[in-house]
Scaffold this motif. Structure first.
Motif, mmCIF file in Angstrom:
data_model
loop_
_atom_site.group_PDB
_atom_site.id
_atom_site.type_symbol
_atom_site.label_atom_id
_atom_site.label_comp_id
_atom_site.label_asym_id
_atom_site.label_seq_id
_atom_site.Cartn_x
_atom_site.Cartn_y
_atom_site.Cartn_z
ATOM 1 N N GLU A 1 -6.577 -10.935 10.776
ATOM 2 C CA GLU A 1 -6.747 -9.839 11.908
ATOM 3 C C GLU A 1 -6.776 -8.528 11.168
ATOM 4 O OE1 GLU A 1 -4.870 -8.481 15.887
ATOM 5 O OE2 GLU A 1 -4.070 -10.125 14.815
ATOM 6 N N TRP A 2 -5.891 -8.430 10.067
ATOM 7 C CA TRP A 2 -5.836 -7.190 9.429
ATOM 8 C C TRP A 2 -6.951 -6.904 8.401
ATOM 9 C CZ3 TRP A 2 0.047 -7.802 6.925
ATOM 10 C CH2 TRP A 2 0.891 -7.768 7.846
ATOM 11 N N ASN A 3 -7.415 -8.028 7.949
ATOM 12 C CA ASN A 3 -8.879 -7.842 7.141
ATOM 13 C C ASN A 3 -9.938 -7.281 8.119
ATOM 14 O OD1 ASN A 3 -7.935 -10.775 5.211
ATOM 15 N ND2 ASN A 3 -7.512 -8.512 4.841
ATOM 16 N N LEU A 4 -9.996 -7.780 9.332
ATOM 17 C CA LEU A 4 -11.178 -7.402 10.413
ATOM 18 C C LEU A 4 -10.760 -5.805 10.877
ATOM 19 C CD1 LEU A 4 -11.300 -10.467 12.713
ATOM 20 C CD2 LEU A 4 -13.013 -9.897 10.884
ATOM 21 N N GLN A 5 -9.291 -5.304 10.724
ATOM 22 C CA GLN A 5 -9.141 -4.044 11.139
ATOM 23 C C GLN A 5 -9.297 -2.949 9.786
ATOM 24 O OE1 GLN A 5 -5.225 -4.777 12.350
ATOM 25 N NE2 GLN A 5 -5.665 -5.472 14.372
ATOM 26 N N GLY A 6 -9.714 -3.585 8.787
ATOM 27 C CA GLY A 6 -10.066 -2.938 7.788
ATOM 28 C C GLY A 6 -9.142 -2.840 6.542
ATOM 29 N N LEU A 7 -8.059 -3.724 6.460
ATOM 30 C CA LEU A 7 -7.146 -3.732 5.420
ATOM 31 C C LEU A 7 -7.798 -4.700 4.322
ATOM 32 C CD1 LEU A 7 -4.391 -3.052 4.464
ATOM 33 C CD2 LEU A 7 -3.761 -5.592 5.096
ATOM 34 N N PRO A 8 -7.770 -4.158 3.224
ATOM 35 C CA PRO A 8 -8.304 -4.959 1.991
ATOM 36 C C PRO A 8 -7.776 -6.371 1.745
ATOM 37 C CG PRO A 8 -8.296 -2.704 1.282
ATOM 38 C CD PRO A 8 -7.406 -2.698 2.476
ATOM 39 N N GLY A 9 -8.289 -7.176 1.190
ATOM 40 C CA GLY A 9 -7.867 -8.483 1.007
ATOM 41 C C GLY A 9 -7.012 -8.626 -0.219
ATOM 42 N N ASP A 10 -6.797 -7.856 -1.130
ATOM 43 C CA ASP A 10 -6.003 -8.014 -2.235
ATOM 44 C C ASP A 10 -4.580 -8.146 -2.031
ATOM 45 O OD1 ASP A 10 -4.836 -5.298 -3.176
ATOM 46 O OD2 ASP A 10 -6.706 -5.016 -1.900
ATOM 47 N N HIS A 11 -3.797 -8.797 -2.944
ATOM 48 C CA HIS A 11 -2.234 -8.908 -2.532
ATOM 49 C C HIS A 11 -1.568 -7.890 -2.393
ATOM 50 C CE1 HIS A 11 -1.354 -13.377 -4.228
ATOM 51 N NE2 HIS A 11 -2.931 -13.306 -3.564
ATOM 52 N N LEU A 12 -1.730 -6.748 -3.404
ATOM 53 C CA LEU A 12 -1.071 -5.464 -2.987
ATOM 54 C C LEU A 12 -1.365 -4.683 -1.799
ATOM 55 C CD1 LEU A 12 0.501 -3.243 -4.541
ATOM 56 C CD2 LEU A 12 -1.403 -2.142 -5.321
ATOM 57 N N SER A 13 -2.555 -4.767 -1.294
ATOM 58 C CA SER A 13 -2.906 -4.324 0.067
ATOM 59 C C SER A 13 -2.188 -5.264 1.224
ATOM 60 C CB SER A 13 -4.574 -4.321 0.410
ATOM 61 O OG SER A 13 -4.981 -3.267 -0.569
ATOM 62 N N ILE A 14 -2.036 -6.408 0.960
ATOM 63 C CA ILE A 14 -1.536 -7.098 1.937
ATOM 64 C C ILE A 14 -0.027 -7.029 1.911
ATOM 65 C CG2 ILE A 14 -1.066 -9.614 2.641
ATOM 66 C CD1 ILE A 14 -3.881 -10.283 1.541
ATOM 67 N N GLN A 15 0.662 -6.917 0.740
ATOM 68 C CA GLN A 15 2.033 -6.686 0.721
ATOM 69 C C GLN A 15 2.358 -5.377 1.379
ATOM 70 O OE1 GLN A 15 3.067 -6.777 -3.359
ATOM 71 N NE2 GLN A 15 3.002 -9.136 -3.616
#
Length: 257
Positions: free
Chosen positions: A204-218
Motif C-alpha cells: 500500500e505504501w508503494n502504491l502511495q508513492g514510497l520507493p521500494g528499497d530497504h532504506l525507504s521502507i525503514q
C-alpha cells in the motif's frame, strides 16, 4: 279347528256342479256367502299348511339370526378392540421405523464425517513433522523475543537520522555485541522490516508513492511506528509525496511556513 278330515268331508261338495258362487246367488245370498267362505277356508287351510312350517322355520331362523347377530356384535367389539390395539402397535412400529431411519441417516452422516476426518488426518499426517519443527521454532522465537524487541525499539528510537550503512553498524556491530555480552538471546538473522510491518502495508505504501528499497521502507516504518514526530530530510520530495498521498483521506493540511 280345520284339519285334513274336515277338508276331506267337504271335498265331495266342491265337486258338485251347482256348488258355485253363481248357483248360490240364485238360491240365497247368504248361502252364496257361506259357500264362498267354505271354499276360501279350504284354500286357506292348504296354504296355511305350507306356511306354518315356514313360519316355524322363520321363527327358528330369526332366533338363530338373533344369536348370530349377538355373536357378530361381540365379534365386532372384539375386532374393534383388536383393531385399536393394532393401531397402537402400528403407531409404535411406525415411530420405531422412523427412529430407525433417523438413526441410519445419522449413522451414515457420522460415517461420512469419519471418512472425511480419516482422509483429512491421513492427508495432514505429513504435516506432523513440519508442525513439530515449527513448534520448536516458536519456542526458540519466544526465547529470542526479548532481544529482538530491544533491537526493534532501538531501531525506531535512534536509527532515524542515519543512512543505511550506519544503521547496520549500530545494529550488527554495536547492539548485537552488547546483547551477546549480557547473554540476551536474539535472532542472528533478524529482519527488522518483516518484524515491524506486514507485506500488504508495504504494498500500500508503494502504491502511495514510497520507493521500494530497504532504506525507504525503514524510513516509512519510523514515520508510522515511532512515538515522536519525524523530521524528513527529503531533497527528492519522494517522502513528501508519499505523506501527502497517505494522509489525504485524513484531510492533511500542508503549510509552506
Amino acid at each position: 279347528t280345520i284339519n285334513d278330515e274336515t277338508v276331506e268331508l267337504v271335498q265331495p261338495y266342491f265337486e258338485m256342479e251347482d256348488y258355485t258362487l253363481q248357483h248360490g246367488k240364485k238360491v240365497c245370498g247368504n248361502v252364496a256367502g257361506l259357500l264362498s267362505w267354505t271354499q276360501a277356508m279350504v284354500v286357506f287351510y292348504g296354504v296355511n299348511r305350507e306356511v306354518l312350517p315356514l313360519k316355524a322355520n322363520l321363527a327358528k331362523q330369526e332366533g338363530r339370526l338373533k344369536i348370530a347377530n349377538a355373536e357378530k356384535d361381540k365379534a365386532q367389539a372384539e375386532l374393534d378392540e383388536k383393531q385399536a390395539e393394532l393401531d397402537k402397535v402400528q403407531a409404535k412400529f411406525d415411530a420405531a421405523m422412523k427412529e430407525k431411519m433417523d438413526l441410519e441417516n445419522d449413522a451414515e452422516t457420522c460415517k461420512r464425517k469419519m471418512q472425511a476426518a480419516s482422509a483429512l488426518i491421513d492427508g495432514l499426517s505429513g504435516e506432523k513433522v513440519r508442525w513439530t519443527q515449527q513448534s520448536k521454532e516458536f519456542k526458540s522465537q519466544i526465547k529470542r523475543l526479548v532481544g529482538d524487541i530491544l533491537l526493534c525499539t532501538g531501531f525506531l528510537s535512534y536509527c532515524g537520522p542515519f543512512n543505511q550503512d550506519f544503521r547496520n553498524l549500530l545494529i550488527k556491530d554495536l547492539w548485537e555485541a552488547e546483547l551477546r555480552a549480557h547473554k540476551i538471546p536474539f535472532s542472528d538473522d533478524l529482519n527488522l522490516i518483516s518484524m515491524l510491518v506486514d507485506q500488504p502495508t508495504i504494498s500500500e505504501w508503494n502504491l502511495q508513492g514510497l520507493p521500494g528499497d530497504h532504506l525507504s521502507i525503514q524510513n516509512g516504518i519510523i514515520v508510522t511506528k515511532a512515538s515522536r514526530y519525524p523530521l524528513l530530510v527529503d531533497p527528492q520530495t519522494q517522502g513528501k509525496a508519499w505523506v501527502k498521498n497517505k494522509e489525504q483521506e485524513n484531510e492533511l493540511q500542508v503549510s509552506s511556513v
